[in-house]
Design an enzyme around this catalytic site. Structure first.
Site: not given
Length: 326
Positions: A37, A204
């Site tokens: 991420d 997401e």
């Protein structure tokens, strides 16, 4: 960290998308290139690059060039979040944006499979290790009474200078809420901007980028992690899609004109290819040296598929008829 892909990505149902025929391999990366991420920022004062990651209480890496060598500096929030929720000592999904003279780091406090989540923030004028001040809650939070999950924040400003926070994972997928003029506190009710009704390939990790009159909404979908334990069926692994709108709040459509809220729309931007597997957790920014840069994490089959082996990837974006490709 995008954990909910484990929970509901159980049936091989793909999003309707425009498939790309080929992808460029990731750009060069030297030094410490482990990644999950990532959020990448080029400091405006001197051109130094900073990379922030899930884990290590938001780890900070620093480099003189996008290609590296990347060097670990330490944790951005070494004492954990002041938000009193389970997960305050294991922070996820950083997003760093410059607002005025401050850099704002948005982070997630949550735990595996839980909807008891909150988005917090910290500030710094330099992004250096030891310079971050944690301010805690933004007011964006969720529990089982909500239709969304308050994780994976990303800040965007519209052309009028108003700030919005995009967030969400599973449940109702991607939501947006208006923020105050400092970008630090919510000032409205969250509303849905992207959704996959099949429920098995939920959305997401959204990221929004503005270019030439369009707001591009990117999101990850598929099984994100644990590839060394149970390899997903082909096509079910993490991948990145994009939709766009002339308004920051939508409606968003894909390249074929399908709604990204009501018709499971999404044009494929990145999927597995060659030894590059399960790319996602993405972002995009305009780099003064490279042009538009798309970045993400991925598993390299030649290195290993375990989460601990994920690598930092980046590519220069090509724009064709108003749509990005790599």
């Amino acid at each position: 960290m995008k954990f909910w892909s484990f929970l509901r990505a159980l049936v091989p149902i793909a999003l309707l998308a425009t498939e790309a025929s080929a992808y460029a391999d990731p750009g060069a990366c030297s030094g410490q290139c482990w990644s999950h991420d990532p959020s990448v920022v080029k400091r405006t004062s001197d051109g130094v690059y900073f990379r922030f990651e899930t884990g290590s209480l938001i780890g900070i890496w620093k480099a003189s060039a996008l290609t590296g060598p990347w060097v670990y500096q330490g944790a951005a929030i070494p004492k954990g979040s002041i938000i009193n929720l389970t997960g305050k000592d294991d922070l996820w999904a950083p997003d760093v944006q410059k607002v005025g003279d401050n850099y704002i780091l948005y982070y997630t406090v949550s735990s595996f499979g839980s909807q008891n989540s909150a988005i917090g923030y910290a500030t710094s004028t330099t992004m250096e290790y030891g310079s971050w001040t944690d301010h805690g809650a933004t007011g964006v939070a969720s529990d089982s009474s909500k239709t969304y999950n308050a994780i994976d924040a990303n800040l965007i400003s519209d052309t009028s200078g108003n700030y919005y926070l995009n967030f969400g994972s599973f449940w109702g997928d991607i939501y947006q809420v208006k923020m105050n003029s400092a970008g630090t506190a919510s000032s409205g009710t969250p509303y849905q901007i992207a959704f996959n009704s099949t429920g098995s390939q939920a959305l997401e990790g959204s990221y929004m980028y503005y270019r030439s009159g369009y707001y591009y909404l990117m999101f990850s979908s598929g099984i994100c992690c644990g590839y060394n334990t149970a390899l997903p069926a082909q096509g079910e692994e993490y991948k990145v899609f994009v939709c766009r709108s002339t308004s920051v709040s939508g409606p968003f459509v894909d390249k074929a004109g399908k709604s990204c809220t009501t018709q499971n729309g999404g044009t494929l931007l990145l999927s597995s290819h060659g030894n590059i597997y399960g790319g996602g957790g993405q972002g995009m920014y305009a780099d003064s040296s490279h042009g538009t840069v798309f970045y993400y994490h991925y598993a390299d089959k030649t290195v290993g598929l375990a989460d601990a082996n994920y690598k930092f990837g980046w590519n220069v974006v090509t724009w064709t008829s108003g749509w990005p490709s790599i």
